[in-house]
Each structure stands twice: as structure tokens, then as C-alpha cells.
Design a protein around this motif. Sequence first.
Motif, PDB file in Angstrom:
ATOM      1  N   GLY A   1       0.814  -1.218   0.000  1.00 24.22           N
ATOM      2  CA  GLY A   1       0.000   0.000   0.000  1.00 24.22           C
ATOM      3  C   GLY A   1       0.845   1.264   0.000  1.00 24.22           C
ATOM      4  O   GLY A   1       0.501   2.250  -0.670  1.00 24.22           O
ATOM      5  N   ASN A   2       1.955   1.237   0.739  1.00 23.01           N
ATOM      6  CA  ASN A   2       2.852   2.406   0.741  1.00 23.01           C
ATOM      7  C   ASN A   2       3.395   2.693  -0.660  1.00 23.01           C
ATOM      8  O   ASN A   2       3.454   3.858  -1.090  1.00 23.01           O
ATOM      9  CB  ASN A   2       4.019   2.162   1.701  1.00 23.01           C
ATOM     10  CG  ASN A   2       3.592   2.194   3.149  1.00 23.01           C
ATOM     11  OD1 ASN A   2       2.528   2.715   3.484  1.00 23.01           O
ATOM     12  ND2 ASN A   2       4.406   1.630   4.018  1.00 23.01           N
ATOM     13  N   SER A   3       3.797   1.646  -1.353  1.00 22.53           N
ATOM     14  CA  SER A   3       4.334   1.846  -2.714  1.00 22.53           C
ATOM     15  C   SER A   3       3.275   2.415  -3.640  1.00 22.53           C
ATOM     16  O   SER A   3       3.549   3.342  -4.423  1.00 22.53           O
ATOM     17  CB  SER A   3       4.855   0.510  -3.275  1.00 22.53           C
ATOM     18  OG  SER A   3       6.033   0.129  -2.631  1.00 22.53           O
ATOM     19  N   LEU A   4       2.065   1.856  -3.587  1.00 22.84           N
ATOM     20  CA  LEU A   4       0.985   2.353  -4.449  1.00 22.84           C
ATOM     21  C   LEU A   4       0.671   3.813  -4.129  1.00 22.84           C
ATOM     22  O   LEU A   4       0.494   4.634  -5.038  1.00 22.84           O
ATOM     23  CB  LEU A   4      -0.261   1.487  -4.277  1.00 22.84           C
ATOM     24  CG  LEU A   4      -0.169   0.040  -4.775  1.00 22.84           C
ATOM     25  CD1 LEU A   4      -1.466  -0.702  -4.457  1.00 22.84           C
ATOM     26  CD2 LEU A   4       0.107  -0.003  -6.269  1.00 22.84           C
ATOM     27  N   LYS A   5       0.601   4.140  -2.840  1.00 26.52           N
ATOM     28  CA  LYS A   5       0.256   5.501  -2.432  1.00 26.52           C
ATOM     29  C   LYS A   5       1.330   6.498  -2.855  1.00 26.52           C
ATOM     30  O   LYS A   5       1.008   7.546  -3.450  1.00 26.52           O
ATOM     31  CB  LYS A   5       0.065   5.547  -0.901  1.00 26.52           C
ATOM     32  CG  LYS A   5      -0.280   6.928  -0.383  1.00 26.52           C
ATOM     33  CD  LYS A   5      -0.324   6.936   1.141  1.00 26.52           C
ATOM     34  CE  LYS A   5       1.068   6.792   1.715  1.00 26.52           C
ATOM     35  NZ  LYS A   5       1.080   6.889   3.200  1.00 26.52           N
ATOM     36  N   ILE A   6       2.581   6.198  -2.565  1.00 25.36           N
ATOM     37  CA  ILE A   6       3.671   7.118  -2.899  1.00 25.36           C
ATOM     38  C   ILE A   6       3.767   7.306  -4.419  1.00 25.36           C
ATOM     39  O   ILE A   6       3.927   8.436  -4.906  1.00 25.36           O
ATOM     40  CB  ILE A   6       5.001   6.595  -2.327  1.00 25.36           C
ATOM     41  CG1 ILE A   6       4.980   6.670  -0.807  1.00 25.36           C
ATOM     42  CG2 ILE A   6       6.182   7.382  -2.888  1.00 25.36           C
ATOM     43  CD1 ILE A   6       6.167   5.994  -0.144  1.00 25.36           C
ATOM     44  N   ALA A   7       3.655   6.222  -5.163  1.00 29.88           N
ATOM     45  CA  ALA A   7       3.749   6.328  -6.625  1.00 29.88           C
ATOM     46  C   ALA A   7       2.590   7.146  -7.190  1.00 29.88           C
ATOM     47  O   ALA A   7       2.785   7.970  -8.089  1.00 29.88           O
ATOM     48  CB  ALA A   7       3.770   4.936  -7.241  1.00 29.88           C
ATOM     49  N   LEU A   8       1.392   6.944  -6.651  1.00 28.94           N
ATOM     50  CA  LEU A   8       0.225   7.666  -7.171  1.00 28.94           C
ATOM     51  C   LEU A   8       0.306   9.160  -6.868  1.00 28.94           C
ATOM     52  O   LEU A   8       0.088  10.003  -7.760  1.00 28.94           O
ATOM     53  CB  LEU A   8      -1.050   7.073  -6.568  1.00 28.94           C
ATOM     54  CG  LEU A   8      -2.365   7.706  -7.043  1.00 28.94           C
ATOM     55  CD1 LEU A   8      -2.526   7.494  -8.543  1.00 28.94           C
ATOM     56  CD2 LEU A   8      -3.554   7.106  -6.295  1.00 28.94           C
ATOM     57  N   ILE A   9       0.628   9.511  -5.615  1.00 31.45           N
ATOM     58  CA  ILE A   9       0.718  10.934  -5.247  1.00 31.45           C
ATOM     59  C   ILE A   9       1.832  11.623  -6.027  1.00 31.45           C
ATOM     60  O   ILE A   9       1.659  12.735  -6.548  1.00 31.45           O
ATOM     61  CB  ILE A   9       0.948  11.067  -3.725  1.00 31.45           C
ATOM     62  CG1 ILE A   9      -0.266  10.561  -2.958  1.00 31.45           C
ATOM     63  CG2 ILE A   9       1.231  12.525  -3.358  1.00 31.45           C
ATOM     64  CD1 ILE A   9      -0.079  10.534  -1.460  1.00 31.45           C
ATOM     65  N   THR A  10       2.984  10.960  -6.122  1.00 30.14           N
ATOM     66  CA  THR A  10       4.098  11.534  -6.885  1.00 30.14           C
ATOM     67  C   THR A  10       3.718  11.736  -8.339  1.00 30.14           C
ATOM     68  O   THR A  10       4.030  12.775  -8.947  1.00 30.14           O
ATOM     69  CB  THR A  10       5.324  10.615  -6.797  1.00 30.14           C
ATOM     70  OG1 THR A  10       5.665  10.402  -5.434  1.00 30.14           O
ATOM     71  CG2 THR A  10       6.507  11.223  -7.518  1.00 30.14           C
ATOM     72  N   ASP A  11       3.021  10.781  -8.882  1.00 35.29           N
ATOM     73  CA  ASP A  11       2.630  10.852 -10.294  1.00 35.29           C
ATOM     74  C   ASP A  11       1.681  12.026 -10.550  1.00 35.29           C
ATOM     75  O   ASP A  11       1.882  12.799 -11.493  1.00 35.29           O
ATOM     76  CB  ASP A  11       1.953   9.538 -10.686  1.00 35.29           C
ATOM     77  CG  ASP A  11       2.044   9.292 -12.177  1.00 35.29           C
ATOM     78  OD1 ASP A  11       2.932   9.864 -12.823  1.00 35.29           O
ATOM     79  OD2 ASP A  11       1.223   8.522 -12.699  1.00 35.29           O
ATOM     80  N   VAL A  12       0.677  12.159  -9.709  1.00 29.70           N
ATOM     81  CA  VAL A  12      -0.308  13.231  -9.906  1.00 29.70           C
ATOM     82  C   VAL A  12       0.343  14.607  -9.745  1.00 29.70           C
ATOM     83  O   VAL A  12       0.162  15.505 -10.591  1.00 29.70           O
ATOM     84  CB  VAL A  12      -1.478  13.058  -8.919  1.00 29.70           C
ATOM     85  CG1 VAL A  12      -2.407  14.272  -8.977  1.00 29.70           C
ATOM     86  CG2 VAL A  12      -2.263  11.791  -9.230  1.00 29.70           C
TER      87      VAL A  12
ATOM     88  N   ASN B   1      12.249   9.372   7.353  1.00 29.98           N
ATOM     89  CA  ASN B   1      11.263   8.346   7.695  1.00 29.98           C
ATOM     90  C   ASN B   1       9.824   8.832   7.526  1.00 29.98           C
ATOM     91  O   ASN B   1       8.933   8.431   8.262  1.00 29.98           O
ATOM     92  CB  ASN B   1      11.478   7.847   9.127  1.00 29.98           C
ATOM     93  CG  ASN B   1      10.817   6.506   9.348  1.00 29.98           C
ATOM     94  OD1 ASN B   1      10.749   5.684   8.431  1.00 29.98           O
ATOM     95  ND2 ASN B   1      10.315   6.284  10.546  1.00 29.98           N
ATOM     96  N   THR B   2       9.612   9.725   6.566  1.00 36.11           N
ATOM     97  CA  THR B   2       8.254  10.152   6.232  1.00 36.11           C
ATOM     98  C   THR B   2       8.048   9.990   4.727  1.00 36.11           C
ATOM     99  O   THR B   2       8.975  10.169   3.934  1.00 36.11           O
ATOM    100  CB  THR B   2       7.996  11.617   6.616  1.00 36.11           C
ATOM    101  OG1 THR B   2       8.897  12.462   5.865  1.00 36.11           O
ATOM    102  CG2 THR B   2       8.216  11.838   8.099  1.00 36.11           C
ATOM    103  N   HIS B   3       6.827   9.666   4.365  1.00 35.44           N
ATOM    104  CA  HIS B   3       6.522   9.520   2.935  1.00 35.44           C
ATOM    105  C   HIS B   3       6.537  10.873   2.228  1.00 35.44           C
ATOM    106  O   HIS B   3       6.840  10.949   1.030  1.00 35.44           O
ATOM    107  CB  HIS B   3       5.146   8.858   2.785  1.00 35.44           C
ATOM    108  CG  HIS B   3       5.147   7.434   3.193  1.00 35.44           C
ATOM    109  ND1 HIS B   3       3.999   6.706   3.421  1.00 35.44           N
ATOM    110  CD2 HIS B   3       6.179   6.585   3.451  1.00 35.44           C
ATOM    111  CE1 HIS B   3       4.323   5.486   3.780  1.00 35.44           C
ATOM    112  NE2 HIS B   3       5.624   5.380   3.818  1.00 35.44           N
ATOM    113  N   ALA B   4       6.207  11.941   2.954  1.00 34.65           N
ATOM    114  CA  ALA B   4       6.181  13.271   2.342  1.00 34.65           C
ATOM    115  C   ALA B   4       7.572  13.671   1.844  1.00 34.65           C
ATOM    116  O   ALA B   4       7.713  14.223   0.745  1.00 34.65           O
ATOM    117  CB  ALA B   4       5.668  14.304   3.344  1.00 34.65           C
ATOM    118  N   SER B   5       8.599  13.380   2.629  1.00 28.09           N
ATOM    119  CA  SER B   5       9.961  13.726   2.195  1.00 28.09           C
ATOM    120  C   SER B   5      10.365  12.925   0.972  1.00 28.09           C
ATOM    121  O   SER B   5      10.990  13.442   0.046  1.00 28.09           O
ATOM    122  CB  SER B   5      10.944  13.472   3.339  1.00 28.09           C
ATOM    123  OG  SER B   5      10.997  12.098   3.666  1.00 28.09           O
TER     124      SER B   5
END
Length: 297
Positions: A85-96, A156-160
Motif C-alpha cells: 500500500g505504501n508503494s501504491l500511495k507514494i507512486a500515485l501521489i508523486t505521479d499526480v 522516515n516520512t513519505h512526504a519527504s
Amino acid sequence: MSNSKSFQSFITSTSVQRRISVSLRLFIAVFLIIFSVFPILWVISASFNPTGSLATQTLIPKNPGLDNYRTLLTSGEFPFWTWFGNSLKIALITDVLSLSITTIAAYAFSRFRFRGRQTLLKAILLIQVFPALLALVATFLMISQIGDIFPSLGLNTHASLILVYLGGAMGINIWLMKGFLDTIPRDIDESAMVEGATDWQIFTRLILPLLRPILVVIAILNYIGTYSEFILARVLLKGSEQYTLMVGLQVFAGAQFNQRWGVFAAGVLIGALPIMAIYLILQDQIVGGLTQGAVKG
């Protein structure tokens, strides 16, 4: 002498040369297919091998089963679905975010003339020349210091991680998008301006629909690149709950890679499913976008 001449005429005949050419191309094609497919078959075989050992791995395992998949999906030791789920979320937000910023920036570079435009474009291109790994230490220190002020953007944050991905992906994409925009006639903009349309209306209602092929290609390539990225995620993420799938699987295998090879292969195959689905669903869009981009470029 007559046999030698007939042999030379046989070799130089058009039909024989065509057959030799076709045979040679077929041989190279079959070799490349085998070279590409064999590692995939090996990983699939390993995921069904109940021994889970790299030393005893064979292409056709004895007593194949789903034990590795059960261990991976039901193990309480490592949260596989959280990593997934982390990979899907990070990839999707970064992509958009990357696609939005890239499109607007490329439109500005293509349609507007302002001081420093050429310098900025050259700077973007120059930055892309250097490998991202050169900035790995600097990126780590920068994120660490930002985290001292804004903890939500620190290590250690997804935002960074998303911010770092955005910085690395936008440069070349701006150039690709700008190249595509330059091929769209400015007469469209001028006609709309005569009708009283604003720049934002021209961009959103006229230009943006025309960008659909290149938007799809950039979005897919960005998503795949971010989803499968490992090094930056491994450096910036420290907690098990924050890991992406690639980092989590690497840590999971860790020092016991030889004993967990089967489970690792099962995780890799499940992790590849989103990428396979994207290619299968959007393969026409990908080919069409790349073809149009090549012709327009």
C-alpha cells in the motif's frame, strides 16, 4: 570451375540473401526472447518451490506449492500489505503532483516569453545530466535538516520521499512536454484570445485535451519509475511501517536471502502485478503516445 561459379551465383541470388537475412533476424529475435524471459520463468519457478533455497533452485521445482505465498501473506513478522500500500500511495501521489506541475511549467516555457527563460531551460537540462546518486548524501542531509524544523517532512516520512521524487522527475518531463507543446499551432491560442478567452481557459479547455497522448506516457513512466525505486527509499525510510515494497522485501530477505528466496520471489511477483496491469490496460495508449511523440519530435 563451373561448380564454383554456380555456388557464387547461388550465394549472390536475391532469394538466398533474403532467406539468410530472415534466418539471422529470427535467430537474434529468439535469442533475445529467451534471454529476457528466462529470469522471469526462474523467479516464477522459485515462488512455487517449497524448499525456498537458492542453492537447490531448479527451473522445474519438485513438489511445487503455494507455501511461499502463504508465508508471505500471513506472516505477522513483516507487514507485506502495508509495504504494498505504501508503494501504491507514494507512486500515485508523486505521479499526480509531478504531472500537474510538469504540465503547467512546460506550458509556461512553451507559450510565454520572459526574462531568464532560456537560462532556466538550460539549467534544467544541465541538472539532469548528473546522476541522481551523486546527490544522495546531500539529499539525506537536506531532508534531515528540514526534519529538524518540519518533522512531517523529515526522515522516515513519505512526504519527504515524495518531495525528492518530484525534484528528480520533473526536469526531463518538462523538456518532453515542452517539445510536444511546441508542435501545437499557436493559431489555436490566438483564435481563442480573439474570442476573449484567458490564458487559463486556453490551457485547460483547448491545449490540455491535445496533450493526452504525452500525458499518458509520462504518467505511466513516472508511476513505474517511482513504484520500483529502491535506493532513495532505502536511505530515507527507517521504520518498518514506512517501507515501500521494494525496501521491505529487501529487508525481509536480508541476511537470510538463501533461505527466503522462495518467499522473496513470491513477493516480487505480487509486486509486479500493478505494473503488468497498467501495461496490459494502457498498452495502446503507451504505443500511440510514444509514436506521436517521436513523429512530432
